[in-house]
Write a protein that holds these residues in place. Structure first.
Motif, PDB file in Angstrom:
ATOM      1  N   UNK A  32      -6.937  -4.114   5.823  1.00  0.00           N
ATOM      2  CA  UNK A  32      -5.543  -3.805   5.523  1.00  0.00           C
ATOM      3  C   UNK A  32      -4.563  -4.602   6.359  1.00  0.00           C
ATOM      4  N   UNK A  33      -5.030  -5.684   6.991  1.00  0.00           N
ATOM      5  CA  UNK A  33      -4.169  -6.502   7.840  1.00  0.00           C
ATOM      6  C   UNK A  33      -3.641  -7.691   7.040  1.00  0.00           C
ATOM      7  N   UNK A  34      -2.335  -7.826   6.997  1.00  0.00           N
ATOM      8  CA  UNK A  34      -1.729  -9.009   6.402  1.00  0.00           C
ATOM      9  C   UNK A  34      -1.851 -10.152   7.397  1.00  0.00           C
ATOM     10  N   UNK A  91      -0.810  -0.490 -11.332  1.00  0.00           N
ATOM     11  CA  UNK A  91      -1.201  -1.881 -11.534  1.00  0.00           C
ATOM     12  C   UNK A  91      -0.762  -2.681 -10.315  1.00  0.00           C
ATOM     13  N   UNK A  92      -1.584  -3.619  -9.899  1.00  0.00           N
ATOM     14  CA  UNK A  92      -1.335  -4.402  -8.678  1.00  0.00           C
ATOM     15  C   UNK A  92      -1.607  -5.861  -9.001  1.00  0.00           C
ATOM     16  N   UNK A  93      -0.631  -6.725  -8.753  1.00  0.00           N
ATOM     17  CA  UNK A  93      -0.813  -8.156  -8.986  1.00  0.00           C
ATOM     18  C   UNK A  93      -0.128  -8.944  -7.880  1.00  0.00           C
ATOM     19  N   UNK A 121      -6.179   5.243  -3.455  1.00  0.00           N
ATOM     20  CA  UNK A 121      -6.373   3.813  -3.248  1.00  0.00           C
ATOM     21  C   UNK A 121      -7.848   3.511  -3.010  1.00  0.00           C
ATOM     22  N   UNK A 122      -8.349   2.430  -3.627  1.00  0.00           N
ATOM     23  CA  UNK A 122      -9.705   1.997  -3.338  1.00  0.00           C
ATOM     24  C   UNK A 122     -10.593   1.883  -4.551  1.00  0.00           C
ATOM     25  N   UNK A 149       0.822  -1.203   0.000  1.00  0.00           N
ATOM     26  CA  UNK A 149       0.000   0.000   0.000  1.00  0.00           C
ATOM     27  C   UNK A 149       0.865   1.266   0.000  1.00  0.00           C
ATOM     28  N   UNK A 150       1.885   1.279   0.860  1.00  0.00           N
ATOM     29  CA  UNK A 150       2.748   2.460   0.957  1.00  0.00           C
ATOM     30  C   UNK A 150       3.467   2.726  -0.359  1.00  0.00           C
ATOM     31  N   UNK A 151       3.983   1.676  -0.988  1.00  0.00           N
ATOM     32  CA  UNK A 151       4.713   1.854  -2.240  1.00  0.00           C
ATOM     33  C   UNK A 151       3.764   2.269  -3.359  1.00  0.00           C
TER      34      UNK A 151
END
Length: 277
Positions: free
Chosen positions: A240-242, A32-34, A121-122, A17-19
């Motif tokens: 947002x919790x891993x 893009x997010x994968x 984000x979102x 998220x931060x990056x």
């Protein structure tokens, strides 16, 4: 047409998220997010404007992810507005149908949320957003006054309005996120019920429901502030919790909040809690 460069960053999920936000801050029109195995591959697109890859590497060192891999490649010239649209498709979460503005059709019986992708984000495509939405749909009290802490695009604030909230205070420290929230609220016809603020200190409680789609560290840092804005029976949905971070989050909320539900997808977990008397 401009010449574009694709900057790709492979990071652990906890740093994604931060990056992603940092790539947008550097000027990418979106990210893009994968999910790739136990890592996340992020890609931002830039016209030549200094050494973006080096800036990203410096940022990774600052957040403790110096081992992340960064590559930069030139991409062919194209009609970028049209190419970018191809990356975003509608997503269905429970009864919600989250769509970009260029998709008109909505399946029968679905609640449409229109989100313009890009600067916050979102979009509903990430697991933390989807699980948070599902828990809100399941537990949000009727005609509530709600808080969306870490509003991003405003998707959660909009969803709570569409579920019946009479007012939502949407808080985000990023000016572009606040702008996106206002614009998306207008697109969805709920602008009069969403109040946008830049800090938690500007959000006066008590609230009947709180959504916090954040990272675990930020959530722990603001746990007391969120609790002070709740009353007995207030719903708190945290996302947002891993996986593996839940015990620390549960610990910081123990004695004040009682867990009533949880939902996981991939590497991500969201929790629903109720404020104790």
């Amino acid at each position: 047409m401009n010449t574009w460069h694709r900057v790709c960053v492979i990071v652990p999920p906890a740093a994604a998220d931060a990056v992603a936000n940092y790539l947008v801050e550097l000027g990418s029109p979106g990210v893009e997010w994968e999910d790739v195995g136990d890592t996340v591959e992020l890609a931002g697109y830039f016209t030549p404007a200094g050494d973006v890859a080096q800036a990203v590497k410096t940022y990774l060192v600052a957040i403790g992810s110096a081992d992340a891999r960064v590559t930069s490649t030139r991409v062919p010239e194209c009609n970028w507005a049209e190419a970018w649209r191809e990356q975003f498709h509608p997503v269905q979460v429970g009864n919600f149908f989250i769509r970009p503005p260029w998709v008109a059709e909505v399946p029968a019986g679905r609640i449409a949320i229109t989100i313009r992708p890009g600067m916050a984000f979102g979009t509903g495509h990430h697991e933390s957003t989807r699980t948070c939405l599902a828990l809100l749909e399941r537990h949000l009290p009727p005609r509530c006054r709600a808080l969306d802490f870490g509003a991003g695009s405003g998707v959660l604030a909009i969803a709570m309005c569409l579920l019946g909230a009479i007012q939502v205070v949407a808080v985000d420290s990023d000016a572009r996120a606040r702008e996106a929230t206002r614009a998306n609220a207008q697109r969805n016809g709920v602008a009069e019920r969403i109040v946008v603020r830049g800090a938690l200190a500007e959000a006066s409680g008590p609230f009947d429901a709180i959504a916090a789609n954040l990272d675990a560290e930020t959530l722990r840092a603001h746990a007391a502030g969120l609790s002070s804005r709740a009353r007995a029976g207030t719903l708190l949905v945290v996302a947002g919790l891993v996986r593996g971070q839940e015990p620390a989050v549960r610990s910081c909320l123990a004695g004040v909040w009682r867990e009533v539900d949880a939902m996981g997808e991939g590497e991500w977990v969201s929790l629903a809690l109720v404020r104790c008397p």
